[in-house]
Design an enzyme around this catalytic site. Sequence first.
Site, mmCIF file in Angstrom:
data_model
loop_
_atom_site.group_PDB
_atom_site.id
_atom_site.type_symbol
_atom_site.label_atom_id
_atom_site.label_comp_id
_atom_site.label_asym_id
_atom_site.label_seq_id
_atom_site.Cartn_x
_atom_site.Cartn_y
_atom_site.Cartn_z
ATOM 1 N N CYS A 280 0.813 -1.223 0.000
ATOM 2 C CA CYS A 280 0.000 0.000 0.000
ATOM 3 C C CYS A 280 0.846 1.271 0.000
ATOM 4 C CB CYS A 280 -0.981 -0.011 1.159
ATOM 5 S SG CYS A 280 -0.244 0.003 2.815
ATOM 6 N N HIS B 276 -2.578 0.714 6.951
ATOM 7 C CA HIS B 276 -2.974 0.733 5.539
ATOM 8 C C HIS B 276 -3.206 2.170 5.094
ATOM 9 C CE1 HIS B 276 -4.245 -1.227 1.864
ATOM 10 N NE2 HIS B 276 -5.283 -0.409 1.797
ATOM 11 N N HIS C 98 -5.927 1.949 -3.934
ATOM 12 C CA HIS C 98 -4.942 1.421 -2.983
ATOM 13 C C HIS C 98 -4.481 0.042 -3.431
ATOM 14 C CE1 HIS C 98 -8.076 -1.117 -0.610
ATOM 15 N NE2 HIS C 98 -8.679 -0.619 -1.666
#
Length: 408
Positions: A189, A242, A254
């Site tokens: 990510c 994240h 993402h």
Amino acid sequence: MMKKWKGLLIGGCALVGLMMMPQSEVSAQTQTPLEQAETLIGTPYQKGGTDPKTGFDASGFIQYVYKESESFDLPRKVVDQYQIGEKVSLEKAKPGDLVYFRSLDETKDVPTHVALYAGNHEIIHSTLTQGVTKIDVSKSKYWMDRYYATKRLPATQGISDNSLVKDAMTYLGVPYVFGAADPKVGFDCSGFLQYLFEKSLGIYLPRSAEQQWLVGEKVTLDQIQPGDFVFFSNTYKTGISHVGMYIGGDRFIHASRSESVTISYLSESYWQEKWTGVKRLTDLKLAKEDPVVSKAATYIGEVPYVKGGTSPKEGFDTAGFTQYVYQQVLGINLPRYASGQVKAGTPVKRSDLKPGDLVFFNGASLTPAIYAGLDQVIHVTSSNGVVMTNMKTSAYWKDKYETAVRIK
């Protein structure tokens, strides 16, 4: 939790219901969601199903017909699909609207089933007993007792067309690889966003999601703009774990651990539960108006570390890099080694640093770097050559700051 998302849930315009065309004409062009749905009547029910080859559950069916018609990209779950669009009464429903139903359990005030409105009180949906079927909902006591709401999707996806978002979209489908930051290999990510910002904006970001959270400007959810970073906690580990980039229309792009580079909705229940905040990092650009910084930046990622190196042709060692840049830009001949360079200027406090100042770290030995603004320094490491580092967030360098001097 739902209240904080109210400003992002998309209101919309009516989707125009189209008359059915002969099958020969339909096959020659993209079908509408309603046309797609009509062709799937008779497809069996399958729990978790999202494909006509295996069957559909209710939300999988709705997601499929909208995706295949290229009309709208909907979330997977009923409760998340319900977050999209504006409410209308069932009496004013138009073909293409979504009709939601719930269980009779009064303690659960959430939709559990979704159908596509086909006009004339009819709906098309996937049921446990009949699979994909069309019924007159007004004549069904079973479904009318469970009626929850009708919602109309927006006329457009609402995704921004700015250049950064367009660049990000070119990486859709690149596989998730933990620790990777290269489209030829894959992305995690934070690696995805680090790579994107460097290539698209010339902005050098810290490597991890936790470090990226520590930089940039914090903004509120109602101020969010395409390009802002959205952070989440407690996904695969405790704490910030994240990060994605907002692209408009309540969505973010993402690198998903379970998929690849993909697009999700902020309003999805999973992401709401993990929500942490928004940061704006598009202003973290190098202070290239300073000639020393501008020159130093040209070597980032281009010149390797070489012990004893003092030029870009052969490579640099740590002090050889700073000596070379200052001589080339300002005609100043700094001492060859860091121990001499630290004595060549006027000491400055960390809080007073300006682009072009020399910063020194006490690692295995005294190591010089060129301050580039916003806690960023350009320097040479033995493993990566000339690099950009955020000295506030770097796990290695943040505790090794020693002093700084200004060269006149």
